[in-house]
Design an enzyme around this catalytic site. Structure first.
Site, PDB file in Angstrom:
ATOM      1  N   TRP A 354       0.834  -1.210   0.000  1.00 47.24           N
ATOM      2  CA  TRP A 354       0.000   0.000   0.000  1.00 47.24           C
ATOM      3  C   TRP A 354       0.863   1.252   0.000  1.00 47.24           C
ATOM      4  CZ3 TRP A 354      -1.884   3.115   4.545  1.00 47.24           C
ATOM      5  CH2 TRP A 354      -0.978   3.097   5.609  1.00 47.24           C
ATOM      6  N   ASP A 355       2.149   1.068   0.322  1.00 49.10           N
ATOM      7  CA  ASP A 355       3.087   2.193   0.332  1.00 49.10           C
ATOM      8  C   ASP A 355       3.019   2.983  -0.974  1.00 49.10           C
ATOM      9  OD1 ASP A 355       3.852  -0.011   2.047  1.00 49.10           O
ATOM     10  OD2 ASP A 355       5.669   1.094   2.520  1.00 49.10           O
ATOM     11  N   GLU A 485      -0.178  -2.322  12.386  1.00 50.90           N
ATOM     12  CA  GLU A 485       0.001  -3.773  12.343  1.00 50.90           C
ATOM     13  C   GLU A 485       0.183  -4.399  13.719  1.00 50.90           C
ATOM     14  OE1 GLU A 485       1.953  -4.109   7.889  1.00 50.90           O
ATOM     15  OE2 GLU A 485       3.261  -3.695   9.609  1.00 50.90           O
ATOM     16  N   LYS A 557       1.450   1.037  16.236  1.00 53.69           N
ATOM     17  CA  LYS A 557       2.706   1.059  15.498  1.00 53.69           C
ATOM     18  C   LYS A 557       2.929   2.359  14.741  1.00 53.69           C
ATOM     19  CE  LYS A 557       4.863  -0.840  11.440  1.00 53.69           C
ATOM     20  NZ  LYS A 557       4.667  -1.600  10.227  1.00 53.69           N
ATOM     21  N   GLN A 558       1.874   2.868  14.075  1.00 50.38           N
ATOM     22  CA  GLN A 558       2.059   3.988  13.160  1.00 50.38           C
ATOM     23  C   GLN A 558       0.731   4.698  12.933  1.00 50.38           C
ATOM     24  OE1 GLN A 558       3.186   1.136   9.931  1.00 50.38           O
ATOM     25  NE2 GLN A 558       1.791   2.357   8.673  1.00 50.38           N
TER      26      GLN A 558
END
Length: 770
Positions: A354-355, A485, A557-558
């Protein structure tokens, strides 16, 4: 060209002392599905160039992972590495698939840079000309080496070594021939490709070598029954170069590689016929053309200007060249660490995530829509695999895998089955990229050649994933994983549900755009589901829990829920947006990936917290950018993670373009909202914004902001509100933007199709958006 890197000797001596090694610290880090890497951390080397597009140093990084790359979208290599990678060349079955290593027969070193000679080489990366250069000032000569992946002859990596004798002041000095020792350092045999033993040939009176082979293991026996052929040609490399004392000479060494032996040979023969300087000029011409078409310029903050130049250089090194000598090969997408890496788990094996669509795509789309088209084409080329994956998992339409490479099938490592199973939001991210592409281009041809189908089939997938909850009366999407994640197998991820809802609404809109040549199945049904998707929201705390049953205080995580505000532009009250940003900043773990803080910075700019935004902006790149060649790591120093992390670079560009410049893409307009200068900058210019075929430049200064029109597409006339009144945009016009905006640029309605409602989640009253 050869002399642009001359440096002051006193500076050289001083900086040579500063290059001493410092404390070594070893850290173990992971990204998401277990990507592990150990860094030997030492003080970084200084970039001594005062030019924004040139990075120069007297010492190379102690960690060769932070060496720059040279590439052209077909082949790429890290400078001085023993490995070359090629677009679309992978080896390994399913989760073991990775970029296949080709020995670097193009890796040639000056021995004076390998041993303790009394010289001070200067190493430079010129991001505008796409070349790495080494200059060695010797007793009797100046030796300059240029290394580049040719931007026109795209199967080719070139090494050129120029030797310029010095004129000696002593008339009694005895002149001798000048000998330059060099080494070819191709590294070991490839473990990925079964090359036959190299054989010599004579082409145009030149001794050359050829090696051909096949990859050892196919990615998927269903979609790739046969291995891939690979063939390389390279010039013979002697131990020494000999030059008469009275004249200069340029030596050119090349390596070509392709899946087709004939193509590799034809390119090689053509190169041998080229004059060395003309060969370089053809390469430079292609790079300069890219910079003429678009770019970003920052004044008053040299460090920031250099970082931006570096990002676009690394992006363009992995994207396909425009106008090549021989027809370009099929393009296999952008991976998180670019084309010059991807042979190992740490570098994400050259896979697509998906980056691409969420982090790299938007900035590329704004300046280079043809590259955005190429990125979407990679997905279109693999829709038959996505259809099969949906069927295998009991769904309809297209479900794209979390990681894909050569065949488009799932290639996530065996370590991480939950990621492949649950991280389904990538399918919605692809639809979101398609939405942005249509908004910026209105590309009817793309719709006719797969766009209508991919958008509606993605909607079919989400319609089959949404299940009615008879207690709430809303649709749930269960068994997913959001961008965070650290939490898997969850229900109603806010990010997933919004990209799913947008996908459903987009299909309704596209079914109208395509109705004259494509029959959509149930456009209103898609919108009904989107309207009634569950959307976690805490009315008491006025924020978005990341998913249903999220426990407040759990670390993540992010960036995840904060992505609702941007890039998704999900409408909400300013107070809700502020609460999302404040809360999730406190629970995001410190060793997360680079792009998180870029999104927080954009969010703070949106709510006009400029000091906080500046702090987070600095946090989004400080410690991630490794000197002297501006190579990004996934994690902040002293940790590393993946290297040449294009994902983090993409997030950073978005902070500049969509945060400080205030650009916003909508289906019916382009907006500029509260444009302002990045911290410490005195001018910020985005040149070559491509909107509906037009070419625009946004120029933000201390005193005023202007929009200049270079060209307009007659099919899509544009009108802009400059803060006071509407202005018809025509070529040559410069419009001064008064106030903070939003300044809107609009064209004619597209086929009179009704814009999607984009209202998701009826479990609470929708507030008025920002």
């Amino acid at each position: 060209m050869w002399n642009f890197l001359a440096r002051n000797k006193q500076v050289a001596a001083m900086l040579g002392l500063l290059a001493a090694a410092a404390l070594v610290v070893i850290f173990l880090t992971t990204r998401g599905g277990g990507h592990t890497v150990v860094e030997k951390f030492m003080d970084e080397i200084e970039d001594i160039s005062d030019e924004a597009h040139i990075f120069s140093t007297l010492s190379l990084p102690s960690d060769d992972r932070f060496m720059p790359s040279v590439g052209n979208g077909h082949i790429a290599t890290n400078v001085f590495s023993d490995t070359v990678y090629m677009n679309g060349l992978y080896n390994g079955r399913k989760g073991e698939s990775h970029r296949a290593r080709i020995p670097a027969w193009a890796n040639i070193r000056l021995k004076s840079t390998l041993t303790n000679h009394p010289y001070s080489p200067v190493y430079s990366l010129d991001t505008k000309h796409g070349v790495f250069q080494v200059t060695v000032d010797r007793d009797r000569s100046v030796v300059t080496q240029r290394i580049f992946a040719h931007k026109f002859y795209t199967r080719t990596i070139v090494n050129q070594i120029q030797v310029v004798p010095k004129t000696h002041a002593d008339p009694n000095f005895v002149h001798h021939e000048i000998w330059i020792a060099i080494s070819q350092m191709a590294g070991p045999d490839s473990k990925d490709i079964a090359f036959e033993s190299p054989i010599p040939e004579i082409i145009d009176d030149t001794i050359v070598w050829k090696a051909c082979g096949k990859t050892k293991e196919t990615e998927d026996p269903v979609y790739q029954p046969l291995p891939v052929d690979v063939c390389a040609y390279w010039t013979s490399v002697p131990d020494h170069l000999v030059v008469p004392h009275f004249r200069s000479r340029v030596f050119t060494f090349v390596m070509t590689v392709d899946k087709n032996e004939t193509v590799a040979r034809q390119e090689f023969v053509k190169i041998l016929q080229e004059d060395g300087e003309e060969l370089f000029e053809k390469h430079v011409e292609r790079w300069l053309k890219l910079y003429q078409q678009g770019g970003m310029e920052i004044e008053g903050h040299l460090e920031l200007a250099k970082i931006v130049h570096g990002i676009w250089y690394y992006f363009m090194s992995s994207l396909p060249s425009e106008g090549t000598h021989l027809p370009a090969d099929k393009f296999f997408g952008l991976s998180p660490t670019g084309l010059a890496r991807g042979g190992t788990f740490d570098d994400y094996e050259g896979h697509n995530f998906w980056d691409t669509e969420i982090w790299m795509f938007p900035s590329i789309l704004l300046l280079y829509p043809r590259y955005a088209h190429a990125l979407l084409q990679y997905r279109l080329d693999n829709v038959y695999v996505a259809a099969e994956l949906a069927k295998l998992t009991g769904n309809k339409g297209y479900r794209f895998p979390w990681e894909s490479a050569y065949t488009g099938s799932e290639v996530t490592q065996p370590c991480c089955p939950e990621v492949a199973e649950f991280e389904q939001h990538i399918t919605g991210c692809i639809a979101f990229a398609a939405r942005q592409y249509l908004a910026m281009t209105r590309d009817e041809n793309w719709l006719k050649h797969g766009g209508c189908s991919i958008v509606t089939n993605i909607a079919d997938f989400w319609a089959s994933r949404a299940v009615i909850n008879y207690t709430t009366g809303l649709y749930d999407i269960e068994n997913v994983m959001g961008p965070d994640e650290d939490h898997s197998n969850i229900t109603n991820s806010v990010f997933t549900n919004v990209v799913a809802g947008y996908s459903l609404y987009l299909a309704q809109y596209v079914s109208c755009l395509c109705k004259s040549y494509y029959m959509a199945k149930s456009p209103d049904h898609w919108a009904d589901i989107a309207w009634s998707l569950a959307m976690p929201y805490d009315e008491t705390l006025n924020y978005h829990p990341q998913f249903q049953d999220y426990k407040r205080g759990d670390f993540i995580k992010q960036a995840d829920a904060v992505l609702l505000g941007f890039p998704l532009q999900y409408p909400m009250n300013i107070s809700t947006r502020a609460n999302d940003l404040t809360y999730y900043e406190t629970v995001t773990r410190s060793n997360g990936p680079a792009m998180t803080w870029s999104m927080h910075s954009i969010g703070q700019l949106d709510i006009e917290e400029n000091l906080k935004a500046a702090k987070l902006f600095n946090k989004s790149y400080e410690g991630y950018v490794r000197e002297p060649f501006k190579v990004w790591s996934e994690l902040r120093r002293p940790r590393v993670g993946a290297v040449n992390f294009l994902t983090g670079m993409g997030g950073f560009l978005q902070t500049l373009m969509f945060g400080y410049a205030g650009l916003r893409i909508h289906l019916d307009r382009l907006e500029v909202n509260r444009p302002q200068l990045p911290p410490e900058a005195t001018r910020f210019r985005i040149k070559g914004i491509k909107y509906l075929g037009s070419n625009l430049t946004l120029d933000i200064g201390i005193m005023e902001t202007t929009l200049t029109v270079s060209s307009i597409d007659a099919n899509w006339p544009l009108t802009m509100n400059n803060g006071r009144y509407n202005v018809t945009l025509v070529p040559g016009l410069t419009v001064t933007l008064s106030g903070s905006g939003p300044f809107t640029i609009r064209s004619l309605p597209w086929k009179n199709c009704k814009l999607p409602a984009d209202t998701i989640g009826q479990n609470y009253l929708r507030p008025i958006g920002l």
